[in-house]
Design a protein around this motif. Sequence first.
Motif, mmCIF file in Angstrom:
data_model
loop_
_atom_site.group_PDB
_atom_site.id
_atom_site.type_symbol
_atom_site.label_atom_id
_atom_site.label_comp_id
_atom_site.label_asym_id
_atom_site.label_seq_id
_atom_site.Cartn_x
_atom_site.Cartn_y
_atom_site.Cartn_z
ATOM 1 N N GLY A 1 73.710 37.963 -125.871
ATOM 2 C CA GLY A 1 73.416 38.539 -127.175
ATOM 3 C C GLY A 1 72.918 37.471 -128.124
ATOM 4 N N ASP A 2 72.092 37.874 -129.078
ATOM 5 C CA ASP A 2 71.641 36.916 -130.089
ATOM 6 C C ASP A 2 72.696 36.804 -131.181
ATOM 7 O OD1 ASP A 2 71.091 39.480 -131.212
ATOM 8 O OD2 ASP A 2 69.807 38.506 -132.686
ATOM 9 N N LYS B 1 78.031 38.279 -130.777
ATOM 10 C CA LYS B 1 78.096 39.675 -130.352
ATOM 11 C C LYS B 1 78.696 39.818 -128.954
ATOM 12 C CE LYS B 1 74.034 40.869 -133.082
ATOM 13 N NZ LYS B 1 73.817 39.505 -133.596
ATOM 14 N N VAL B 2 78.997 38.698 -128.299
ATOM 15 C CA VAL B 2 79.548 38.716 -126.944
ATOM 16 C C VAL B 2 80.916 38.043 -126.963
ATOM 17 C CG1 VAL B 2 79.117 38.162 -124.528
ATOM 18 C CG2 VAL B 2 77.188 38.521 -126.072
ATOM 19 N N PHE B 3 81.913 38.697 -126.364
ATOM 20 C CA PHE B 3 83.297 38.242 -126.456
ATOM 21 C C PHE B 3 83.958 38.264 -125.077
ATOM 22 C CE2 PHE B 3 82.009 40.301 -130.345
ATOM 23 C CZ PHE B 3 82.379 39.388 -131.329
ATOM 24 N N VAL C 1 66.114 40.102 -134.632
ATOM 25 C CA VAL C 1 66.596 39.338 -133.476
ATOM 26 C C VAL C 1 66.173 37.892 -133.651
ATOM 27 C CG1 VAL C 1 66.576 39.112 -130.965
ATOM 28 C CG2 VAL C 1 66.347 41.371 -132.017
ATOM 29 N N GLY C 2 67.110 36.970 -133.416
ATOM 30 C CA GLY C 2 66.733 35.564 -133.506
ATOM 31 C C GLY C 2 67.900 34.637 -133.746
ATOM 32 N N ASP C 3 67.582 33.413 -134.167
ATOM 33 C CA ASP C 3 68.504 32.332 -134.528
ATOM 34 C C ASP C 3 69.138 31.668 -133.318
ATOM 35 O OD1 ASP C 3 68.047 32.522 -137.300
ATOM 36 O OD2 ASP C 3 69.408 34.237 -137.401
ATOM 37 N N GLY C 4 69.978 32.357 -132.594
ATOM 38 C CA GLY C 4 70.654 31.740 -131.447
ATOM 39 C C GLY C 4 70.881 32.741 -130.337
ATOM 40 N N LEU C 5 71.109 32.228 -129.131
ATOM 41 C CA LEU C 5 71.347 33.069 -127.957
ATOM 42 C C LEU C 5 72.579 32.565 -127.225
ATOM 43 C CD1 LEU C 5 70.538 35.198 -125.811
ATOM 44 C CD2 LEU C 5 69.012 33.484 -124.823
ATOM 45 N N GLU C 6 73.509 33.465 -126.943
ATOM 46 C CA GLU C 6 74.694 33.153 -126.162
ATOM 47 C C GLU C 6 74.672 33.963 -124.866
ATOM 48 O OE1 GLU C 6 78.018 31.704 -129.401
ATOM 49 O OE2 GLU C 6 78.095 33.780 -128.701
ATOM 50 N N ILE C 7 74.703 33.253 -123.743
ATOM 51 C CA ILE C 7 74.668 33.891 -122.422
ATOM 52 C C ILE C 7 75.988 33.604 -121.710
ATOM 53 C CG2 ILE C 7 73.437 34.091 -120.238
ATOM 54 C CD1 ILE C 7 70.994 32.865 -121.611
ATOM 55 N N TYR C 8 76.759 34.643 -121.440
ATOM 56 C CA TYR C 8 78.021 34.500 -120.709
ATOM 57 C C TYR C 8 77.766 34.800 -119.231
ATOM 58 C CZ TYR C 8 81.030 33.971 -124.790
ATOM 59 O OH TYR C 8 81.648 33.494 -125.919
#
Length: 266
Positions: A35-36, A52-54, A203-210
């Motif tokens: 999620g961004d 947005k990802v937990f 959409v933007g700024d940062g991306l978190e990939i779990y």
Amino acid sequence: MSPTVGPVSRDFNPYSDNGGTILAIAGEDFAVVAGDTRQSEGYNIQTRYAPKVFRLTDKAVLAVNGFAADGNMFVKKVKQRLEWYRHAHGKDMQLRAIARMIQTMLYAKRFFPYYVYNILGGIEEDGSGAVYSFDPVGSYEREACRAAGAAQSLVQPFLDNQIYFKNQTPSIDAPFPRHLPLSHVLSIVTDSFTSATERHIEVGDGLEIYIILAKGKTLAGLGLDGVKGLSEVTSTVDDSDGSASEGESLSEGERIFVLRRELKKD
């Protein structure tokens, strides 16, 4: 003589759409949830870092998108229910049970629902990767991939083409693979968000990939050894810096890693 005054209505809307996009892809022995980090309302950016990802357990990760206040409260309640289960049974809840629990929690609030779209990703009891997608009132299904949020109309067709191979014709001697390798999935996720950022202001700024790995799987075995920006968030990690070490004691159970990348900030 006073003019006639007609009826006046007062509208109340407790919801807001705070933008952003989430997605998840299931592999043979892994799952990826991303999620961004931009949170916005209209043309205003409220914050550039709103996850947005937990992580729920060592085998389950939940992504939420929609109304940020509802999303944060819903994640809090889900984690509370999982903690109660852990205290009562001495173990973590299985992924399919978590999916069913989320369904009942959403459906119980159907008359004043949480305005959030949820995607649950993780590892099933048989070691396979799984993705469950939910609508705000609890309808859900298991899928191989799913996108939700502001850029869903841009990302989902791309996933349909790259994951389900829709509108592609396989060659006779090289049929489509049933599961893609993790390195290929990560490149698809990165390209999805990079493209969405170019085309969508929310959409933007940062991306978190779990990245959730099945038991016995290691980064080196999946071709990701030495990737920059990758850190481990498994509950059994003892390192103070949370570094993605490949110790033998940690490879016995499921493991979760997070990969952070920068996106455009304009």
